[in-house]
Design a protein around this motif. Structure first.
Motif, PDB file in Angstrom:
ATOM      1  N   UNK A  39      15.960 -82.210  50.246  1.00  0.00           N
ATOM      2  CA  UNK A  39      16.700 -83.157  51.651  1.00  0.00           C
ATOM      3  C   UNK A  39      16.690 -84.854  51.428  1.00  0.00           C
ATOM      4  N   UNK A  40      18.206 -85.351  51.553  1.00  0.00           N
ATOM      5  CA  UNK A  40      18.226 -86.278  50.609  1.00  0.00           C
ATOM      6  C   UNK A  40      18.282 -87.721  51.921  1.00  0.00           C
ATOM      7  N   UNK A  41      16.864 -87.630  51.459  1.00  0.00           N
ATOM      8  CA  UNK A  41      16.131 -89.077  52.212  1.00  0.00           C
ATOM      9  C   UNK A  41      16.286 -91.057  51.835  1.00  0.00           C
TER      10      UNK A  41
ATOM     11  N   UNK B 165      15.219 -87.884  46.954  1.00  0.00           N
ATOM     12  CA  UNK B 165      15.530 -86.274  47.580  1.00  0.00           C
ATOM     13  C   UNK B 165      13.910 -85.855  47.997  1.00  0.00           C
ATOM     14  N   UNK B 166      13.347 -85.549  48.870  1.00  0.00           N
ATOM     15  CA  UNK B 166      12.770 -84.892  50.129  1.00  0.00           C
ATOM     16  C   UNK B 166      12.247 -83.979  49.137  1.00  0.00           C
TER      17      UNK B 166
ATOM     18  N   UNK C 179      29.267 -90.937  49.003  1.00  0.00           N
ATOM     19  CA  UNK C 179      30.555 -90.259  49.005  1.00  0.00           C
ATOM     20  C   UNK C 179      30.703 -88.436  49.052  1.00  0.00           C
ATOM     21  N   UNK C 180      29.493 -88.250  48.185  1.00  0.00           N
ATOM     22  CA  UNK C 180      29.412 -87.180  47.699  1.00  0.00           C
ATOM     23  C   UNK C 180      27.867 -86.213  48.513  1.00  0.00           C
ATOM     24  N   UNK C 181      27.298 -87.440  49.093  1.00  0.00           N
ATOM     25  CA  UNK C 181      25.563 -87.055  49.372  1.00  0.00           C
ATOM     26  C   UNK C 181      26.221 -87.730  50.744  1.00  0.00           C
TER      27      UNK C 181
ATOM     28  N   UNK D 171       9.050 -88.945  46.277  1.00  0.00           N
ATOM     29  CA  UNK D 171      10.619 -88.085  46.427  1.00  0.00           C
ATOM     30  C   UNK D 171      11.455 -88.143  44.643  1.00  0.00           C
ATOM     31  N   UNK D 172      11.842 -87.110  44.455  1.00  0.00           N
ATOM     32  CA  UNK D 172      12.909 -87.524  43.567  1.00  0.00           C
ATOM     33  C   UNK D 172      13.907 -87.834  43.319  1.00  0.00           C
ATOM     34  N   UNK D 173      14.699 -88.120  42.715  1.00  0.00           N
ATOM     35  CA  UNK D 173      15.288 -88.945  41.897  1.00  0.00           C
ATOM     36  C   UNK D 173      16.671 -88.181  41.415  1.00  0.00           C
TER      37      UNK D 173
END
Length: 526
Positions: A145-147, A158-159, A190-192, A165-167
């Motif tokens: 999930x995008x944090x 990203x969690x 715009x993408x995420x 969190x990962x990048x």
């Protein structure tokens, strides 16, 4: 008469009431027989319902444990003819296999160490913690999930269920041409979007204070091919000769799926079309399993787990050039043996068990691995002619200093320096591979006057690095004798896996003199 009837009815009713009265020792009022039957039936029903619920809960718990897709698939080996088996077995002498490499695997206290020898020289060493689910996750696929989205860094955090969190960088995004117009110019914001669910694969383990690195381009590795789902990528290993590449290309033209990309590995040399098809089919089934699980999984979730390091090495590197694989743990040996029989049946008999209880020395002592490991943990490395290397790592890069040391030569200074630098180039390539040093590397060779000699040393370093499967890039020697190069960093290096940061100096290598520091400000701060 009516009075007598009433008296009789009253007597009967009183008797019934007495029968229903609780008896001595009863904890509850004594029920009648019908109610007893009904209560016993209801109790049995409730017990059976509880058991059924418990069974369902256990099944659901077990399913949740093993619901993610495992990297080791359940595929059986093909029956090969005797000619193919003989070709793939490699050379033997007096019934014993011959090969350049020997793989030694030592497992103890939840840690697995893998050492690879070329002849008697240690060339690769890896430390694996199989039970660790957050530091050794390279190749795993997650539903995250995008944090947070940072437009200024062109990255998103990203969690994926790890402590940090990962990048995910802008260059590692994947776009659907139908959903996004002009995908090359699309910005990451715009993408995420915040809290968006994405499927991503770990391309770099978390190192120190940095989290794992992600990519939306998933790749699933098999023995002979690598599947890149929902991609148009197509390629064949450049290490293969042209005739073999043409043969494999004709096979791929017949079996390649239209919706997925595929890369053929070096291990596919001489392999039949049926073997490649089965390997590809297994990878497609894995991807379908990942997709189906992603639709019902909670966020964050592990969708696909790469196998342990031992199995990955067997899958990607084990071939007829290995004279053997020795494992000193019985349980691990049985698993690796079964896996080798499924992916490389011709040479599976080279996997052997090293019984520590019957041998006088441990596996690593028997093959002088421990001695070479201790030398590789030192900052100073001696060269055959008396010169030396000093290897120092910093936060940003690794520096290698080349010294002549005891090497005084015989004829001229230029020849002595050239010979020393050539020895250093060979040993530097060996040390980078053994210590698993990645990132930016600066090598300070001894100054050479002639441009021709500089080119000879640079080419020698490039040739020595060709034996390293990790991607490297080497630039020419500068006027100051410096070589700048890069080596892909995937995980922590050898020293980091064996050592912890010093609590006294915090890794700086020195401790401040408190008396002198306190004296500089008149003793105010102690």
């Amino acid at each position: 008469m009516s009075n007598e009837k009433k008296k009789k009815e009253d007597r009967l009713s009183s008797r019934k009431k007495e029968d229903n009265k609780p008896q001595i020792g009863d904890s509850k009022p004594a029920p009648n027989q019908d109610s007893r039957k009904k209560s016993s039936d209801s109790q049995q029903k409730s017990k059976s319902q509880k058991r059924e619920r418990k069974r369902k809960n256990v099944k659901a718990h077990d399913a949740s444990k093993s619901e993610h897709v495992e990297g080791i698939g359940g595929h059986s080996p093909l029956d090969l003819d005797e000619g193919s088996l003989r070709h793939r077995r490699g050379r033997e002498r007096r019934g014993k296999p011959i090969g350049r490499y020997l793989m030694c695997v030592s497992a103890s206290e939840g840690v697995t160490q893998i050492a690879v020898l070329e002849g008697r020289s240690l060339i690769e060493h890896y430390v694996s913690h199989p039970a660790n689910d957050w530091s050794e996750i390279h190749g795993n696929v997650y539903l995250g999930k995008v944090q947070n989205v940072l437009p200024g860094m062109e990255a998103a955090f990203v969690d994926i269920g790890t402590p940090k969190n990962a990048v995910l960088y802008r260059g590692d995004l994947q776009f659907d041409d139908q959903d996004v117009e002009g995908s090359s110019s699309v910005k990451i914001e715009e993408a995420l979007k915040l809290n968006q669910k994405i499927i991503a694969q770990v391309t770099k383990n978390p190192i120190a204070h940095k989290g794992a690195r992600l990519s939306q381009e998933v790749s699933l590795a098999g023995r002979f091919v690598v599947l890149i789902p929902e991609s148009k990528t197509f390629g064949i290993s450049k290490r293969l000769p042209d005739s073999e590449r043409r043969r494999l290309r004709s096979i791929l033209d017949r079996i390649k799926p239209t919706e997925h990309g595929i890369i053929v590995r070096t291990a596919a040399e001489g392999v039949t079309e049926e073997e490649i098809s089965l390997d590809l089919l297994r990878l497609i089934e894995q991807w379908e399993g990942i997709n189906s699980f992603a639709k019902k999984a909670k966020v964050p979730s592990l969708l696909y787990r790469e196998p342990e390091l031992v199995f990955r090495y067997i899958r990607e590197e084990f071939n007829k050039d290995f004279r053997g694989v020795l494992i000193d743990d019985r349980e691990l040996f049985e698993k690796v043996k079964n896996y080798a029989e499924s992916v490389a049946p011709a040479i599976a008999d080279r996997v052997s068990f090293y019984d520590k209880s019957e041998e006088k020395l441990s596996l690593f002592e028997r093959y002088h691995i421990h001695e070479q490991l201790m030398k590789s943990l030192d900052r100073k490395v001696w060269l055959p002619s008396g010169g030396s290397l000093i290897i120092e790592s910093t936060e940003a890069l690794t520096v290698v200093d080349v010294n002549t040391g005891k090497n005084v030569g015989s004829s001229s200074l230029e020849e002595t320096v050239l010979a020393n630098n050539l020895e250093a180039a060979e040993e530097i390539a060996h040390q980078l591979r053994l210590r698993d040093i990645g990132g930016i590397i600066v090598i300070d060779f001894i100054d050479m006057e002639m441009q021709k000699n500089r080119e000879i040393v640079a080419n020698s370093l490039r040739e020595a690095l060709l034996r390293d499967k990790t991607r490297t890039q080497v630039f020419d020697i500068s006027e100051l004798g410096l070589v700048e190069m890069t080596r892909k960093r995937i995980g922590e290096g050898l020293i980091e896996s064996f050592a912890d940061e010093c609590e006294d100096c915090s890794g700086r290598g020195f401790v401040l003199d408190e008396k002198l520091v306190s004296a500089s400000d008149g003793g105010k701060h102690r």
